[in-house]
Design a protein around this motif. Structure first.
Motif, PDB file in Angstrom:
ATOM      1  N   ILE A   1      57.210 -26.612  31.444  1.00  0.00           N
ATOM      2  CA  ILE A   1      56.070 -26.560  32.356  1.00  0.00           C
ATOM      3  C   ILE A   1      56.557 -26.831  33.774  1.00  0.00           C
ATOM      4  N   THR A   2      56.232 -25.961  34.689  1.00  0.00           N
ATOM      5  CA  THR A   2      56.582 -26.160  36.099  1.00  0.00           C
ATOM      6  C   THR A   2      55.312 -26.130  36.926  1.00  0.00           C
ATOM      7  N   ILE A   3      55.202 -27.073  37.846  1.00  0.00           N
ATOM      8  CA  ILE A   3      54.061 -27.109  38.768  1.00  0.00           C
ATOM      9  C   ILE A   3      54.589 -27.319  40.188  1.00  0.00           C
ATOM     10  N   PRO A   4      53.998 -26.634  41.155  1.00  0.00           N
ATOM     11  CA  PRO A   4      54.492 -26.754  42.532  1.00  0.00           C
ATOM     12  C   PRO A   4      54.122 -28.096  43.135  1.00  0.00           C
ATOM     13  N   LYS A   5      54.977 -28.565  44.018  1.00  0.00           N
ATOM     14  CA  LYS A   5      54.655 -29.774  44.770  1.00  0.00           C
ATOM     15  C   LYS A   5      53.574 -29.455  45.793  1.00  0.00           C
ATOM     16  N   GLU A   6      52.644 -30.383  45.951  1.00  0.00           N
ATOM     17  CA  GLU A   6      51.601 -30.165  46.941  1.00  0.00           C
ATOM     18  C   GLU A   6      52.042 -30.708  48.294  1.00  0.00           C
ATOM     19  N   PRO A   7      51.637 -30.072  49.393  1.00  0.00           N
ATOM     20  CA  PRO A   7      52.033 -30.532  50.730  1.00  0.00           C
ATOM     21  C   PRO A   7      51.583 -31.972  50.960  1.00  0.00           C
ATOM     22  N   THR A   8      52.437 -32.752  51.584  1.00  0.00           N
ATOM     23  CA  THR A   8      52.109 -34.153  51.868  1.00  0.00           C
ATOM     24  C   THR A   8      51.607 -34.305  53.288  1.00  0.00           C
TER      25      THR A   8
ATOM     26  N   THR B   1      45.081 -23.895  25.276  1.00  0.00           N
ATOM     27  CA  THR B   1      44.455 -24.954  26.075  1.00  0.00           C
ATOM     28  C   THR B   1      45.438 -25.506  27.101  1.00  0.00           C
ATOM     29  N   ILE B   2      46.680 -25.742  26.658  1.00  0.00           N
ATOM     30  CA  ILE B   2      47.715 -26.238  27.569  1.00  0.00           C
ATOM     31  C   ILE B   2      47.949 -25.247  28.707  1.00  0.00           C
ATOM     32  N   GLN B   3      48.062 -23.962  28.355  1.00  0.00           N
ATOM     33  CA  GLN B   3      48.301 -22.938  29.381  1.00  0.00           C
ATOM     34  C   GLN B   3      47.147 -22.867  30.380  1.00  0.00           C
ATOM     35  N   GLN B   4      45.930 -22.969  29.885  1.00  0.00           N
ATOM     36  CA  GLN B   4      44.765 -22.934  30.769  1.00  0.00           C
ATOM     37  C   GLN B   4      44.754 -24.133  31.710  1.00  0.00           C
ATOM     38  N   ARG B   5      45.078 -25.300  31.182  1.00  0.00           N
ATOM     39  CA  ARG B   5      45.104 -26.506  32.021  1.00  0.00           C
ATOM     40  C   ARG B   5      46.146 -26.370  33.132  1.00  0.00           C
ATOM     41  N   ILE B   6      47.336 -25.915  32.758  1.00  0.00           N
ATOM     42  CA  ILE B   6      48.415 -25.811  33.743  1.00  0.00           C
ATOM     43  C   ILE B   6      48.086 -24.772  34.817  1.00  0.00           C
ATOM     44  N   ARG B   7      47.393 -23.707  34.432  1.00  0.00           N
ATOM     45  CA  ARG B   7      47.007 -22.689  35.425  1.00  0.00           C
ATOM     46  C   ARG B   7      46.070 -23.270  36.481  1.00  0.00           C
ATOM     47  N   THR B   8      45.258 -24.267  36.098  1.00  0.00           N
ATOM     48  CA  THR B   8      44.316 -24.854  37.061  1.00  0.00           C
ATOM     49  C   THR B   8      45.030 -25.592  38.179  1.00  0.00           C
ATOM     50  N   ILE B   9      46.289 -26.000  37.947  1.00  0.00           N
ATOM     51  CA  ILE B   9      47.056 -26.655  39.010  1.00  0.00           C
ATOM     52  C   ILE B   9      48.193 -25.745  39.485  1.00  0.00           C
ATOM     53  N   LYS B  10      47.992 -24.423  39.277  1.00  0.00           N
ATOM     54  CA  LYS B  10      48.898 -23.379  39.777  1.00  0.00           C
ATOM     55  C   LYS B  10      50.299 -23.477  39.176  1.00  0.00           C
ATOM     56  N   GLY B  11      50.373 -23.942  37.937  1.00  0.00           N
ATOM     57  CA  GLY B  11      51.669 -24.056  37.270  1.00  0.00           C
ATOM     58  C   GLY B  11      51.903 -22.950  36.264  1.00  0.00           C
ATOM     59  N   GLN B  12      53.059 -22.993  35.622  1.00  0.00           N
ATOM     60  CA  GLN B  12      53.444 -22.005  34.619  1.00  0.00           C
ATOM     61  C   GLN B  12      53.940 -22.703  33.363  1.00  0.00           C
ATOM     62  N   VAL B  13      53.788 -22.007  32.232  1.00  0.00           N
ATOM     63  CA  VAL B  13      54.258 -22.525  30.941  1.00  0.00           C
ATOM     64  C   VAL B  13      55.142 -21.476  30.286  1.00  0.00           C
ATOM     65  N   HIS B  14      56.334 -21.868  29.872  1.00  0.00           N
ATOM     66  CA  HIS B  14      57.250 -20.976  29.155  1.00  0.00           C
ATOM     67  C   HIS B  14      57.497 -21.570  27.761  1.00  0.00           C
ATOM     68  N   ILE B  15      57.373 -20.722  26.737  1.00  0.00           N
ATOM     69  CA  ILE B  15      57.480 -21.174  25.346  1.00  0.00           C
ATOM     70  C   ILE B  15      58.738 -20.609  24.702  1.00  0.00           C
ATOM     71  N   VAL B  16      59.486 -21.485  24.045  1.00  0.00           N
ATOM     72  CA  VAL B  16      60.676 -21.070  23.303  1.00  0.00           C
ATOM     73  C   VAL B  16      60.585 -21.656  21.898  1.00  0.00           C
ATOM     74  N   GLN B  17      60.715 -20.792  20.897  1.00  0.00           N
ATOM     75  CA  GLN B  17      60.687 -21.230  19.508  1.00  0.00           C
ATOM     76  C   GLN B  17      61.897 -20.663  18.766  1.00  0.00           C
ATOM     77  N   THR B  18      62.641 -21.548  18.116  1.00  0.00           N
ATOM     78  CA  THR B  18      63.791 -21.123  17.314  1.00  0.00           C
ATOM     79  C   THR B  18      63.662 -21.729  15.923  1.00  0.00           C
ATOM     80  N   ASP B  19      64.682 -21.531  15.110  1.00  0.00           N
ATOM     81  CA  ASP B  19      64.675 -22.100  13.764  1.00  0.00           C
ATOM     82  C   ASP B  19      64.880 -23.612  13.785  1.00  0.00           C
ATOM     83  N   THR B  20      65.335 -24.143  14.915  1.00  0.00           N
ATOM     84  CA  THR B  20      65.660 -25.566  14.969  1.00  0.00           C
ATOM     85  C   THR B  20      64.767 -26.386  15.894  1.00  0.00           C
TER      86      THR B  20
END
Length: 231
Positions: A224-231, A199-218
């Protein structure tokens, strides 16, 4: 002092202490309720403003274009004045719509206030804000990130034994970056398949962003990165 008197005084002190604790808990519940209510009101105001802008505003814009087309092809002098008056009426309606939408947004919470309210009402897991909360997001970006934060809080409570959830905000030259990190161990061996994360990934895609997941033992972290929109 007799034992009975001492017992009475001890009981009285204990009763008073419990009353104070209860009063404090009631106050905290009241403040939490008011915070939730303020956030819900702000979200509803934004939804109404968005619906007015997208639906009513769009229809009035089409009406203005149609009236302009009628004025262009009209050959009847008797219709010139009524068409002009009709165009003025619709144009005035558009101005009122713009003012109403502006007022609704002006009365709503800022993104920073909404973020603070969101983390304040969560009691099951401590939440910490790091960095500087974004200031120049579009309305769509604000709504999307708030929903993502809610989803992240829910996922953390449901699927981990985290003792701390951190939202870290950083504004970069071309984009915004929000990292969501907890120190819990997720109950899911393959987090990318979880409904909440999808759900999070789908939401972020709607605003042209990306999601990177990192999971470790700790820890478990979303970047999440989203581009700035032109002002």
């Amino acid at each position: 002092m007799t034992a009975l008197t001492q017992k009475f005084l001890t009981s009285k002190d204990s009763h008073w202490e419990k009353q104070q604790q209860l009063a404090k808990q009631n106050q905290q519940l009241l403040e939490t309720h008011e915070t939730k209510l303020a956030l819900q009101i702000a979200e509803e105001r934004n939804r109404i403003a968005r619906d007015i802008h997208d639906n009513v505003g769009h229809l009035l814009s089409r009406a203005l274009l149609q009236i302009g087309a009628l004025e262009t092809i009209n050959q009847e002098s008797t219709l010139q004045e009524p068409l002009y008056q009709l165009k003025q009426t619709v144009d005035t309606g558009m101005d009122h719509i713009r003012l109403s939408v502006h007022d609704l947004h002006a009365d709503s919470l800022s993104f920073a206030e909404a973020v603070q309210n969101l983390v304040t009402i969560e009691e099951l897991c401590p939440v910490e804000i790091q960095g500087t909360v974004f200031e120049d997001l579009s309305e769509n970006q604000q709504n999307c990130l708030l929903m993502v934060m809610k989803e992240a809080i829910t996922n953390t409570i449901k699927h981990s034994q985290a003792t701390l959830l951190v939202f870290h905000f950083k504004t970069l030259p071309a984009f915004y970056r929000m990292q969501i990190r907890n120190d819990g161990v997720t109950a899911c061996d393959q987090p990318k398949t979880g409904i909440g994360l999808q759900t999070i990934q789908q939401r972020i895609r709607t605003i042209k962003g990306q999601v990177h997941i990192v999971q470790t033992d700790t820890h478990f972290q979303l970047t999440i990165t989203i581009p700035k929109e032109p002002t």
